[in-house]
Write an enzyme that holds these catalytic residues in place. Structure first.
Site, PDB file in Angstrom:
ATOM      1  N   HIS A 128     -10.049  -4.886  -3.365  1.00 34.23           N
ATOM      2  CA  HIS A 128      -8.726  -5.110  -2.941  1.00 34.23           C
ATOM      3  C   HIS A 128      -9.128  -5.724  -1.387  1.00 34.23           C
ATOM      4  CE1 HIS A 128      -9.779  -0.880  -2.665  1.00 34.23           C
ATOM      5  NE2 HIS A 128      -9.248  -0.744  -1.341  1.00 34.23           N
ATOM      6  N   ASN A 185     -12.972  -3.010   2.474  1.00 34.89           N
ATOM      7  CA  ASN A 185     -14.044  -1.779   2.213  1.00 34.89           C
ATOM      8  C   ASN A 185     -14.921  -1.930   1.253  1.00 34.89           C
ATOM      9  OD1 ASN A 185     -12.910  -0.725   4.910  1.00 34.89           O
ATOM     10  ND2 ASN A 185     -11.114   0.112   3.519  1.00 34.89           N
ATOM     11  N   ASP A 198       0.828  -1.192  -0.045  1.00 36.28           N
ATOM     12  CA  ASP A 198       0.024  -0.087   0.068  1.00 36.28           C
ATOM     13  C   ASP A 198       0.916   1.391  -0.054  1.00 36.28           C
ATOM     14  OD1 ASP A 198      -3.251   0.669   0.975  1.00 36.28           O
ATOM     15  OD2 ASP A 198      -1.825   2.385   1.067  1.00 36.28           O
ATOM     16  N   GLY A 227     -15.617   3.488   3.586  1.00 38.17           N
ATOM     17  CA  GLY A 227     -14.037   3.764   3.242  1.00 38.17           C
ATOM     18  C   GLY A 227     -13.567   3.273   2.255  1.00 38.17           C
ATOM     19  N   GLN A 228     -14.499   2.778   1.342  1.00 41.23           N
ATOM     20  CA  GLN A 228     -13.741   2.543  -0.153  1.00 41.23           C
ATOM     21  C   GLN A 228     -13.230   3.525  -0.753  1.00 41.23           C
ATOM     22  OE1 GLN A 228     -15.659  -0.084  -2.538  1.00 41.23           O
ATOM     23  NE2 GLN A 228     -14.012  -0.696  -3.768  1.00 41.23           N
ATOM     24  N   HIS A 251      -7.098  -5.607   2.081  1.00 39.66           N
ATOM     25  CA  HIS A 251      -5.821  -4.979   2.769  1.00 39.66           C
ATOM     26  C   HIS A 251      -5.611  -6.132   3.596  1.00 39.66           C
ATOM     27  CE1 HIS A 251      -6.776  -0.708   2.354  1.00 39.66           C
ATOM     28  NE2 HIS A 251      -8.201  -1.124   1.975  1.00 39.66           N
TER      29      HIS A 251
END
Ligand code: AMP
Ligand code: ZN
Length: 110
Positions: free
Chosen positions: A96, A83, A30, A89-90, A98
């Site tokens: 994806h 998310n 990230d 919170g996307q 995390h």
């Protein structure tokens, strides 16, 4: 495919050091890590979010890739977050996972 940053990373239009790659998925660090280890696992094929992901093979491939990443990095304690939607919170609308590790992670997350 539409203008999608993670599609560009997956198809190597944008150079990136993959932590892991298989037939269906890639994993990379990230850009703005929230833990000492913060990896994103994505399918090579574009799905905007979990809401659009309708292929159980890819669903399995993503979790398998998460497991392979953690095995490769010798991580046993980690948090996996997906998310889905702006309010959750996307920010990047290419699904994806995390993978966060390397510090205590509070629960509930808030
Ligand atoms: P989310 O908020 O769940 O959509 O997460 C998007 C994540 O993508 C954030 O943690 C960002 O730091 C990360 N991110 C955005 N652009 C890039 C990029 N070019 N390379 C790596 N990570 C990125
Ligand atoms: Zn995409």
């Amino acid at each position: 495919m539409q203008d999608c940053i993670f599609c560009k990373i997956a198809n190597k239009e944008i150079p990136s050091n993959f932590v892991y790659e298989d037939e269906d998925c890639v994993a990379f660090n990230d850009l703005n890590p929230q833990a000492p280890t913060h990896i994103l696992v994505i399918p090579k094929k574009h799905y905007a979010s979990l809401n659009e992901l309708d292929d159980v093979k890819i669903m399995g491939a993503l979790l398998n890739a998460v497991k392979n990443v953690t095995k490769k990095l010798n991580i046993t304690d980690y948090r996996t977050v997906v998310n889905t939607g702006k309010q959750a919170g996307q920010e990047v609308f290419h699904i994806h996972f995390h993978v966060l590790s390397g510090r205590p992670l509070n629960w509930p997350p808030g």
